[in-house]
Scaffold this active site. Structure first.
Site, mmCIF file in Angstrom:
data_model
loop_
_atom_site.group_PDB
_atom_site.id
_atom_site.type_symbol
_atom_site.label_atom_id
_atom_site.label_comp_id
_atom_site.label_asym_id
_atom_site.label_seq_id
_atom_site.Cartn_x
_atom_site.Cartn_y
_atom_site.Cartn_z
ATOM 1 N N LYS A 252 -8.867 -36.988 37.771
ATOM 2 C CA LYS A 252 -10.143 -37.647 38.102
ATOM 3 C C LYS A 252 -10.113 -39.109 37.669
ATOM 4 O O LYS A 252 -9.247 -39.507 36.875
ATOM 5 C CB LYS A 252 -11.298 -36.908 37.424
ATOM 6 C CG LYS A 252 -11.277 -36.951 35.900
ATOM 7 C CD LYS A 252 -12.249 -35.945 35.307
ATOM 8 C CE LYS A 252 -12.222 -36.024 33.788
ATOM 9 N NZ LYS A 252 -12.927 -34.894 33.164
ATOM 10 N N ARG B 85 -23.930 -29.161 30.217
ATOM 11 C CA ARG B 85 -23.767 -30.164 31.271
ATOM 12 C C ARG B 85 -23.957 -29.474 32.620
ATOM 13 O O ARG B 85 -24.960 -29.665 33.272
ATOM 14 C CB ARG B 85 -22.374 -30.797 31.129
ATOM 15 C CG ARG B 85 -22.124 -31.983 32.014
ATOM 16 C CD ARG B 85 -20.867 -32.743 31.609
ATOM 17 N NE ARG B 85 -19.617 -31.994 31.769
ATOM 18 C CZ ARG B 85 -18.407 -32.507 31.592
ATOM 19 N NH1 ARG B 85 -18.281 -33.783 31.234
ATOM 20 N NH2 ARG B 85 -17.319 -31.787 31.739
ATOM 21 N N HIS C 3 -16.097 -25.165 29.458
ATOM 22 C CA HIS C 3 -15.560 -26.408 28.900
ATOM 23 C C HIS C 3 -16.053 -26.555 27.461
ATOM 24 O O HIS C 3 -17.236 -26.375 27.191
ATOM 25 C CB HIS C 3 -16.043 -27.583 29.764
ATOM 26 C CG HIS C 3 -15.355 -28.888 29.479
ATOM 27 N ND1 HIS C 3 -13.988 -29.011 29.366
ATOM 28 C CD2 HIS C 3 -15.843 -30.139 29.297
ATOM 29 C CE1 HIS C 3 -13.673 -30.279 29.130
ATOM 30 N NE2 HIS C 3 -14.785 -30.987 29.082
ATOM 31 N N ARG D 70 -6.163 -27.028 31.287
ATOM 32 C CA ARG D 70 -6.540 -28.244 32.028
ATOM 33 C C ARG D 70 -6.157 -29.473 31.208
ATOM 34 O O ARG D 70 -6.766 -29.766 30.185
ATOM 35 C CB ARG D 70 -8.059 -28.267 32.294
ATOM 36 C CG ARG D 70 -8.572 -27.056 33.075
ATOM 37 C CD ARG D 70 -10.026 -27.262 33.490
ATOM 38 N NE ARG D 70 -10.924 -27.528 32.388
ATOM 39 C CZ ARG D 70 -11.605 -26.582 31.721
ATOM 40 N NH1 ARG D 70 -11.496 -25.318 32.060
ATOM 41 N NH2 ARG D 70 -12.412 -26.920 30.733
ATOM 42 N N TYR E 254 -17.774 -69.406 26.003
ATOM 43 C CA TYR E 254 -19.242 -69.304 26.095
ATOM 44 C C TYR E 254 -19.865 -69.027 24.734
ATOM 45 O O TYR E 254 -19.325 -68.245 23.937
ATOM 46 C CB TYR E 254 -19.626 -68.144 27.008
ATOM 47 C CG TYR E 254 -19.339 -68.344 28.472
ATOM 48 C CD1 TYR E 254 -19.913 -69.396 29.178
ATOM 49 C CD2 TYR E 254 -18.516 -67.450 29.154
ATOM 50 C CE1 TYR E 254 -19.664 -69.552 30.542
ATOM 51 C CE2 TYR E 254 -18.264 -67.598 30.509
ATOM 52 C CZ TYR E 254 -18.837 -68.652 31.196
ATOM 53 O OH TYR E 254 -18.591 -68.789 32.533
ATOM 54 N N CYS F 47 -14.370 -63.866 28.886
ATOM 55 C CA CYS F 47 -15.139 -64.219 30.087
ATOM 56 C C CYS F 47 -14.897 -63.144 31.151
ATOM 57 O O CYS F 47 -14.152 -62.194 30.940
ATOM 58 C CB CYS F 47 -14.696 -65.575 30.629
ATOM 59 S SG CYS F 47 -14.643 -66.873 29.381
ATOM 60 N N ASP G 45 -13.209 -63.417 33.925
ATOM 61 C CA ASP G 45 -11.861 -63.457 34.518
ATOM 62 C C ASP G 45 -10.792 -64.021 33.592
ATOM 63 O O ASP G 45 -9.629 -64.115 33.986
ATOM 64 C CB ASP G 45 -11.886 -64.327 35.782
ATOM 65 C CG ASP G 45 -13.090 -64.034 36.636
ATOM 66 O OD1 ASP G 45 -13.261 -62.863 36.999
ATOM 67 O OD2 ASP G 45 -13.876 -64.958 36.902
HETATM 68 C C1 LIG Z 1 -12.269 -34.281 32.160
HETATM 69 C C2 LIG Z 1 -12.158 -32.829 32.026
HETATM 70 C C3 LIG Z 1 -10.994 -32.253 31.507
HETATM 71 C C4 LIG Z 1 -9.863 -33.063 30.901
HETATM 72 O O1 LIG Z 1 -10.249 -33.467 29.606
HETATM 73 P P1 LIG Z 1 -9.184 -34.113 28.601
HETATM 74 O O2 LIG Z 1 -9.895 -34.126 27.290
HETATM 75 O O3 LIG Z 1 -8.893 -35.486 29.082
HETATM 76 O O4 LIG Z 1 -8.004 -33.232 28.626
HETATM 77 C C5 LIG Z 1 -10.889 -30.877 31.520
HETATM 78 N N1 LIG Z 1 -11.885 -30.099 31.977
HETATM 79 C C6 LIG Z 1 -13.048 -30.622 32.446
HETATM 80 C C7 LIG Z 1 -14.105 -29.707 32.943
HETATM 81 C C8 LIG Z 1 -13.229 -31.999 32.480
HETATM 82 O O5 LIG Z 1 -14.362 -32.515 32.948
#
Ligand SMILES: *Cc1c(COP(=O)(O)O)cnc(C)c1O
Length: 387
Positions: A40, A138, A174, A229, A275, A322, A324
């Site tokens: 992602k 979430r 998660h 994951r 700045y 800045c 850029d």
């Molecule tokens: C982003 C995400 C991950 C990966 O998380 P890391 O901590 O970068 O390994 C795994 N599962 C879900 C549901 C996520 O949103």
């Protein structure tokens, strides 16, 4: 082409390191578990297509994205292995999900029903992974403590899984605090296994159950289940808060952001820089102007609070960053007889600097990696292929 791309600020992506990280992590995972590579957010800033291709070539079983749009881009570019969209199921994207054969996470019955209706009307079908909320709060079906409530929720999930056009392939959760709260993580896993058991009693079973992201896989072998994951660790970092502990596992950072010095200026003591005039030179100085700013992904709150590497020496950023450009003090290099000139390459972010940047900016490594913007070309380095 690379001459143009490497004329200002660019990110070097070392695909060999990515491959080595994959192999190290594959060996850490239960050999029976599938390997999901999280791609992602443009593969955490590393370039989604090239990274996903590499993971596919290396034998990853699944790729994860945050939106169906990211998944569609991967399908358009040769990714044929399963893709899981972790983001909230979105009826607006239901047809795209089916067209590009993307597996969708579904965490509530209402969206599941909407999606099923849209897809059924086209006589199509998608795979889904049911999301269980065990404490992240979430997305997902909230898994309650009360036994009657559990049966109600399990009933809803059964209804979702039996909707036409949805094939319930997986179930997952998660962790909210896999890095620092053992009791809570164990409780989450317990709740997840409980949900699976209640569903199994209703004859709802899944081919793939998964729970752990990067830190979860490393810290809780019992959470490997059917799939791990992997996100941050693939890109070389194992810890979000305490600096880079990934190196102890042999993980190697994949991204380096570099910039070509545009000017080296002699300025007298008393001159103020950038700045807001937040820095005043204490001595006659030599200042390198770098064509990298917050619009390239260098956080503005690193102003006066970060050093970049020039000829292997740390050079403090002076004054505000800045949009850029920013300015770095190279006076000490001159005192060491190191010549700095326009066209020399400065390392803005690398394996050492990224954890420091995260710490100084008050954020986590994930955010620093995602930061380099679209105008920062990704240059893919694959040393082993070149030979
Ligand atoms: C982003 C995400 C991950 C990966 O998380 P890391 O901590 O970068 O390994 C795994 N599962 C879900 C549901 C996520 O949103």
């Amino acid at each position: 082409m690379n001459d143009y791309l490497m004329s200002r600020t660019w990110a070097e992506i070392n695909l060999d390191n990515l491959a080595e990280n994959f192999k190290i992590l594959r060996a850490k995972l239960n050999p029976k578990s599938k390997f999901l590579a999280v791609c992602k957010a443009n593969a955490y800033g590393h370039g989604i297509i090239e990274c996903a291709k590499k993971f596919q070539d290396l034998g990853a079983d699944y790729i994860a994205v945050a939106s169906v749009i990211e998944g569609a881009e991967l399908r358009e570019n040769g990714i044929t292995i399963p893709i899981l969209c972790l983001g909230q199921a979105n009826p607006d994207l239901a047809l795209l999900t089916a067209e590009y054969k993307i597996t969708q996470a579904v965490g509530d019955l209402e969206n599941g029903e909407k999606i099923s209706k849209i897809i059924s009307a086209k006589n199509s079908k998608i795979k889904i992974h049911v999301k269980i909320d065990t404490g992240m709060s979430r997305t997902g079906f909230y898994w309650p403590d009360d036994e009657n409530e559990k049966l109600k929720t399990a009933g809803e999930i059964k209804k979702l899984c039996e909707l036409p056009s949805l094939e319930a392939e997986g179930i997952f959760t998660h962790f909210a605090a896999a890095d620092d709260d053992k009791n809570f993580t164990r409780l989450q896993l317990k709740k997840f296994l409980d949900a699976k058991e209640k569903l199994s009693a209703l004859k709802i079973n899944f081919k793939i159950s998964h729970a752990a992201a990067s830190v979860g896989v490393l810290n809780y072998p019992e959470s490997h289940l059917d799939m791990g994951r992997f996100g941050l660790v693939l890109y070389g970092y194992a810890d979000t808060e305490k600096g880079n502990e990934g190196s102890t596992l042999g993980l190697k950072p994949v991204m380096k952001v570099k910039s070509k010095i545009t000017a080296v200026r002699k300025l007298p003591a008393g001159t103020t820089i950038s700045y807001g005039r937040t820095f005043e030179l204490k001595r006659d100085s030599l200042i390198a102007v770098l064509p990298v700013g917050y619009a390239d992904g260098l956080p503005r709150n690193l102003s006066n609070n970060f050093s970049v590497k020039i000829h292997e020496n740390l050079c403090p950023i002076l004054g505000r960053i800045c949009m850029d450009m920013c300015m770095a003090d190279v006076t000490d290099l001159k005192l060491k007889n190191i010549n700095v000139k326009p066209g020399d390459i400065a390392t803005i972010l690398d394996g050492d600097l990224i954890p420091t940047a995260a710490k100084n900016a008050g954020t986590i490594i994930h955010e620093i990696l995602c930061n380099p913007s679209q105008r920062v070309p990704r240059i893919f380095i694959n040393y082993k292929l070149k030979i």
